[in-house]
Design an enzyme around this catalytic site. Structure first.
Site, mmCIF file in Angstrom:
data_model
loop_
_atom_site.group_PDB
_atom_site.id
_atom_site.type_symbol
_atom_site.label_atom_id
_atom_site.label_comp_id
_atom_site.label_asym_id
_atom_site.label_seq_id
_atom_site.Cartn_x
_atom_site.Cartn_y
_atom_site.Cartn_z
ATOM 1 N N ARG A 266 27.344 -120.984 -51.839
ATOM 2 C CA ARG A 266 28.685 -120.386 -51.801
ATOM 3 C C ARG A 266 29.334 -120.407 -53.179
ATOM 4 O O ARG A 266 30.140 -119.553 -53.507
ATOM 5 C CB ARG A 266 29.598 -121.186 -50.858
ATOM 6 C CG ARG A 266 29.227 -121.109 -49.401
ATOM 7 C CD ARG A 266 30.341 -121.740 -48.569
ATOM 8 N NE ARG A 266 29.933 -122.063 -47.213
ATOM 9 C CZ ARG A 266 29.955 -121.204 -46.208
ATOM 10 N NH1 ARG A 266 30.327 -119.967 -46.405
ATOM 11 N NH2 ARG A 266 29.582 -121.577 -44.994
ATOM 12 N N ASP B 64 27.119 -117.822 -47.829
ATOM 13 C CA ASP B 64 26.151 -118.916 -47.826
ATOM 14 C C ASP B 64 24.831 -118.546 -47.161
ATOM 15 O O ASP B 64 24.741 -117.571 -46.407
ATOM 16 C CB ASP B 64 26.714 -120.106 -47.037
ATOM 17 C CG ASP B 64 26.742 -119.821 -45.534
ATOM 18 O OD1 ASP B 64 27.340 -118.802 -45.136
ATOM 19 O OD2 ASP B 64 26.137 -120.591 -44.767
ATOM 20 N N ASP C 136 29.224 -107.728 -40.868
ATOM 21 C CA ASP C 136 27.808 -107.433 -40.684
ATOM 22 C C ASP C 136 27.667 -106.721 -39.337
ATOM 23 O O ASP C 136 27.903 -105.513 -39.258
ATOM 24 C CB ASP C 136 27.060 -108.780 -40.758
ATOM 25 C CG ASP C 136 25.562 -108.658 -40.669
ATOM 26 O OD1 ASP C 136 25.036 -107.578 -40.931
ATOM 27 O OD2 ASP C 136 24.904 -109.660 -40.337
ATOM 28 N N VAL D 70 22.821 -111.595 -48.604
ATOM 29 C CA VAL D 70 23.425 -111.922 -49.894
ATOM 30 C C VAL D 70 24.122 -113.283 -49.859
ATOM 31 O O VAL D 70 24.569 -113.734 -48.800
ATOM 32 C CB VAL D 70 24.431 -110.829 -50.339
ATOM 33 C CG1 VAL D 70 23.716 -109.523 -50.591
ATOM 34 C CG2 VAL D 70 25.538 -110.637 -49.309
ATOM 35 N N GLU E 150 38.083 -111.600 -44.574
ATOM 36 C CA GLU E 150 36.755 -112.159 -44.305
ATOM 37 C C GLU E 150 35.821 -111.768 -45.434
ATOM 38 O O GLU E 150 36.034 -110.760 -46.124
ATOM 39 C CB GLU E 150 36.301 -111.615 -42.934
ATOM 40 C CG GLU E 150 34.899 -111.892 -42.489
ATOM 41 C CD GLU E 150 34.531 -113.360 -42.313
ATOM 42 O OE1 GLU E 150 34.785 -114.143 -43.243
ATOM 43 O OE2 GLU E 150 33.930 -113.690 -41.286
#
Ligand code: IMP
Ligand code: MG
Length: 176
Positions: free
Chosen positions: A161, A155, A99, A149, A95
């Site tokens: 991206r 994105d 977060d 970020v 991934e």
């Protein structure tokens, strides 16, 4: 990107590639005797996954799960699941960023219920101070502060991206 000043990258293309080589060496040696299936979480993992796989010195196979995270009552939606039966297989979930941890936690539990031999998690970025569930990545590239970020797969509203580096999203872009 045309018209947007992202300032100094948080991580340059070279820094990202160097980190991926380190992660790739560790993964290659940890799975030297195994038959690894690498599962990328779309869309964010696209560039990380493709560079990580090419840094590996072992023969692996790959698959993808496409999911989105929303903040509603059902936080993670699976848009496209993988087709392969993973029972008894060694899985590495890849991934872009961890977060709150909710997305990876959800996907990890979903895959664990299918009975793989092992399941580890590899993320490029770890925003650990935002964690809401108890989960750690087995392989993590960079630990980052609580900043939004973009770039290298990450994105904002499905844009940026394709930046070849990672940058903090300027506040004015975020509000606009
Ligand atoms: P979670 O909070 O760990 O579930 O993160 C879920 C998803 O939020 C990640 O897979 C990313 O798609 C997205 N995300 C979290 N932080 C950022 C960020 O700083 N930039 C871009 N996407 C992010
Ligand atoms: Mg993502």
């Amino acid at each position: 990107m045309v018209g947007i000043d992202f300032g100094k990258p948080l991580f340059t293309t070279e820094e990202i590639q160097r980190k991926i080589q380190e992660l790739g060496s560790r993964i290659s040696s940890d799975y030297a005797e195994k038959d690894l299936l690498v599962v990328g979480v779309l869309k964010g993992a696209i560039f990380f996954m493709s560079d990580l796989l090419r840094s590996l010195k072992i023969s692996v196979r790959m698959d993808f799960i496409h999911c989105t995270s929303s903040k509603g009552s059902h936080p993670v939606q699976i848009i496209a699941d993988m087709k392969e039966d993973i029972r008894g297989k060694d899985i590495l979930l890849v991934e872009d960023i961890m977060d709150s941890g909710v997305t990876i936690d959800y996907v990890k539990k979903m895959l664990l219920a299918r009975g793989p031999a092992s399941l580890k998690v590899c993320v490029l970025l770890d925003k650990s101070e935002r964690r809401k569930v108890r989960i750690e990545a087995d392989y993590a590239g960079f630990r980052i502060p609580n900043k939004y970020v973009v770039g290298y797969g990450l994105d904002y509203k499905d844009r940026y991206r394709n930046l070849p580096y990672i940058a903090v999203l300027p506040l004015e872009e975020r509000q606009g």
